[in-house]
Design an enzyme around this catalytic site. Sequence first.
Site, PDB file in Angstrom:
ATOM      1  CD  GLU A 237      -4.654  -2.205   2.913  1.00  0.00           C
ATOM      2  OE1 GLU A 237      -4.313  -3.401   2.890  1.00  0.00           O
ATOM      3  OE2 GLU A 237      -5.067  -1.641   3.934  1.00  0.00           O
TER       4      GLU A 237
ATOM      5  CD  GLU B 183      -9.534  -6.815  -4.564  1.00  0.00           C
ATOM      6  OE1 GLU B 183      -9.284  -5.854  -3.827  1.00  0.00           O
ATOM      7  OE2 GLU B 183      -9.690  -7.979  -4.142  1.00  0.00           O
TER       8      GLU B 183
END
Lengths: 602, 602
Positions: free
Chosen positions: A399, A408
Amino acid sequence: MGNLFDMGDPVCGIEYKSFSHIEKDHQEIFNIQKFAFVSVPLSEKHEKFEFQPLEIYNYSFEWGTKVIGVVPDNINVDSPDIDIRSKSVNLLKKIFKLASYVGVNTVMLNLNNDRNMNLARMCAYHLHESHGRPLWLRISLSKDSDCDWRKWNNFLSLLPENQNKIGLVLELSEEVPSETDMMRWYSEVLLGLSISTSLFVANKGGYPVLRREFQKLISKSFKKKVQIIIHGEDIHGQGMDAYQKYIYNLYENKEPASVYEEFSRGYEELLQIPLQPLKDNLDNSTYEIFEKDPIKYKQYEEAIYQILLDRGSPVPGGEPTQQVVMVVGAGRGPLVRSSLNASRRSKIPVKVYAVEKNESALIILRNLVKDPFFSEVTIIDSDMRDWEPPEKADILVSELLGSFSDNELSPECLDGAQRLMKSDGLSVPCQYTSYLAPISSRKLYNNVATQPSDSSHEDPFHLGYVVRMQCVNLLDKVKSCFTFHHPNHDSVIDNTRHISLQFTSDTESVLHGFAGYFDAQLYRDVYISTHPDTHSPDMFSWFPMFFPIKQPQLVRQGEKIVIDFWRVVEPTKVWYEWALSEPVTQPIHNSRGVTYWIGLFS
Amino acid sequence: MGNLFDMGDPVCGIEYKSFSHIEKDHQEIFNIQKFAFVSVPLSEKHEKFEFQPLEIYNYSFEWGTKVIGVVPDNINVDSPDIDIRSKSVNLLKKIFKLASYVGVNTVMLNLNNDRNMNLARMCAYHLHESHGRPLWLRISLSKDSDCDWRKWNNFLSLLPENQNKIGLVLELSEEVPSETDMMRWYSEVLLGLSISTSLFVANKGGYPVLRREFQKLISKSFKKKVQIIIHGEDIHGQGMDAYQKYIYNLYENKEPASVYEEFSRGYEELLQIPLQPLKDNLDNSTYEIFEKDPIKYKQYEEAIYQILLDRGSPVPGGEPTQQVVMVVGAGRGPLVRSSLNASRRSKIPVKVYAVEKNESALIILRNLVKDPFFSEVTIIDSDMRDWEPPEKADILVSELLGSFSDNELSPECLDGAQRLMKSDGLSVPCQYTSYLAPISSRKLYNNVATQPSDSSHEDPFHLGYVVRMQCVNLLDKVKSCFTFHHPNHDSVIDNTRHISLQFTSDTESVLHGFAGYFDAQLYRDVYISTHPDTHSPDMFSWFPMFFPIKQPQLVRQGEKIVIDFWRVVEPTKVWYEWALSEPVTQPIHNSRGVTYWIGLFS
């Protein structure tokens, strides 16, 4: 806005055309009728434009908290009549001065002319000299909503940039504004709706109520923290408090907040600098919040469940095949739990490696796996990019997605981790895409402009922000931006991207930047999404991104908006650049990643 | 621009398509053919886009001063072909790096595509990483001059603001660009004209010459300091130096500089903060310069002469009437001299009071009047607003005008001084008007943007500048702004002004601000003027004003430009504010006079 009346609950005020009322009925207005504030003229109308130092100024009163001072309508500093103009200028100067002197916090002016050059000049002075006391501008809605909006936008555009003390009040007419029009007004700093008692109709009991379309409009406005100002005579004969009670009743019966709204309360239009999980370790409360998401981990469980059935189910008469699951970036364990739940449900046995580099998260994770439920779990204290595994994974679960999917650095992390997988192994997620839409939001723009600048973020307009968007107007449909898939078997992996996206503005508006969303395919038809059209219900783990443009750009209805987005990858960092080229070309934002970049190493 | 080749004299360079020439012919090019610089490709063209570390980089050479490095044309970082694009990006990176490494000062790129998003990104990097070495962009002129200009403007608009290291080179085609088009190009940072030898024709002797229209174009360009680059084969068989000699010959025979051009040499596009004569005393050299104006004082003399004849001429058989002349702000005496000249010519006797407050000027004035020529002169050491005269004036003479007429507070001074006049007395000047025109000038804009900001002028865009405008494009005709007349017999004198001026852009361009001019009626038909259509010949005492706008605004051909100008008067100071409202509304400039004001007192 620094608005005194912004008290969470809706507030209904009353407006009087003369000061005599308030003096006489002070007790009644606030204590019996329970209006929260009162609007009164700051000078009586006077044919000769002489200033009347009204009793108002001698009257000791809660000027700061309970009164909006209204500039009388006959004052017209932009009148074509030189005499009226010059007298109006003198009178308005005096009114501004005395309002500041007696401490009237909020002054409201009606924007009656199409051109308001002198009014803007004088308001710029007042805003400065009153040390930032709010000014509310009221516009009477006409049939030509573009004309109404232009009046407002032109006025605002004359004031110094980064203007955050100006509020907007709309005077409703018989005609209910369309939803499209209201979306545009909400994206402005709409603070109040001004409603005449004549817009009310009598119900069976003779009490004043509003037509259904108005009820809907007002209920929606409550969600945007818009306040109501009632004015006019008590034409229904039930007392002025009947109007206030009706508005309050609408508030009580409004649609309840969704899980998402509940979770995001207080975060509306608040700019957050995106996380840098490879550079900084997350803290416990961040994990805590994100683990509470009611949807995200269910979707992961469902995806893993389906993969387990597909890969591990026994051939007729045989045994199920144990699947090796690696959770890379296990944090405090929510994906480990999802994997085990999927195993229990599918009855396919698993062996789970939980790979995590954050020491603090590992403490909690080690505690967690003492529970027999977690017996198949091995904890690996390592960066996923460095770990040498004893065996390879059937399923790599992660995740690592940010609000703009790859922001990210999920692509770089998973490219580095795919050596942990079997050649036919699967990644959850297997694909993700970012999305963009052009938006207008005066509040977001002001919030960027007033960001404190620090050494690392020199110019706040060259930065993408995570933000819960409430008062934002999408100018066109959302379009896909960058896509990544995992595992990536390209001979040379290239995670740089460049796209040129073309939009068409639905409406005449001011472009302030672009909203960013994402969706991710976890497995087959199991998705998570923040795309407005496919948003996973109640999922609150991600707010959208906001990529501002430094120079707000007026766009006409039907005009093209073209934005180029780049994802630039260098050995130690990744960043985005973006540049508008239609309707006009603007300088590239975040050139050389000088303001905003995501580090590949801690 | 920091352009190495900016040496005052025109410079003619030569361009080669391959490096082999320059190595071989080094001595010949510079010493015999006398070309001032040479353009060579920074890499040989190569089908496979491989970088050729040419002998060029091993060759010890005057890279910094004598070479323009040209990026080969086959490099296309914005190609729709992904493969070409990606190889081009890699190759251009290497070329930029090596150019910086070996010290090539100026790199030239051809702007071939309509869209140059990637090229702009890479140029932004290079500009930063080469620490501000100049980049020249070359555009081949086509039949569609708007398209050519847009290509350039869009490219430039993508780069960081305040970009002053980018130069423009135009590649001439068979078609001679129109004067209008050239005006627009001059207002950009046009540094070079690139001319193929194929544009030359042979004269009777077989030597290469250019068509008359090209001759004219080049002669004009010399005045704007544009340089010439010759490329192509020696198709006339007279040696390459024949082209260089021809260009130099054109330069030698160009139109000589006017008095105004001579006086203003070196001041082109240089921003000057306007004088504040009421606040600061002028220094001697400032007086010295302004007294040299060949026209201004002649016009004053003519005006006074005509007044003397009108007022002082004898009735038949009578004597001429002595006229009392007061020169307010006499400085070092040029208007005193004009008054006496007028008296001598008209044979009307005068008595002259020379009123001056500047101690240093008074020293020179006192010396001057020792000459018997000045016997009718009485020196008054006083501010004109304070002096109590022994008698009243027939003629009040002053030179208090600034570049924007009233901007040195002539209205306030003369209103204060008109009590010195007889009731039928006359003021020289008796009326003056300021004028405005919308302009485009990349150089002026860059010069404002790079102004050092100090405490008193926080934002350089909120300030009017005095500037000799050379590379400026007027987008429409000049229009009148504010008018004042003297003496002013209004019951209440009001020197505040507000005007809204509407223009229509002649051409698609970028609006950078407004040029300010003035004219003044001295008496009857005796005027002085800086208005471009009526400029007093050779008068150099005033350069125009430049009122910038902070946000450069693209305007299309035929689009409206509306600017509001205010003259604001407060007890101690006077200032201008200005705001654009068409084609878009921008914040009011110099709101509250916070950046720029003219003090009424010292």
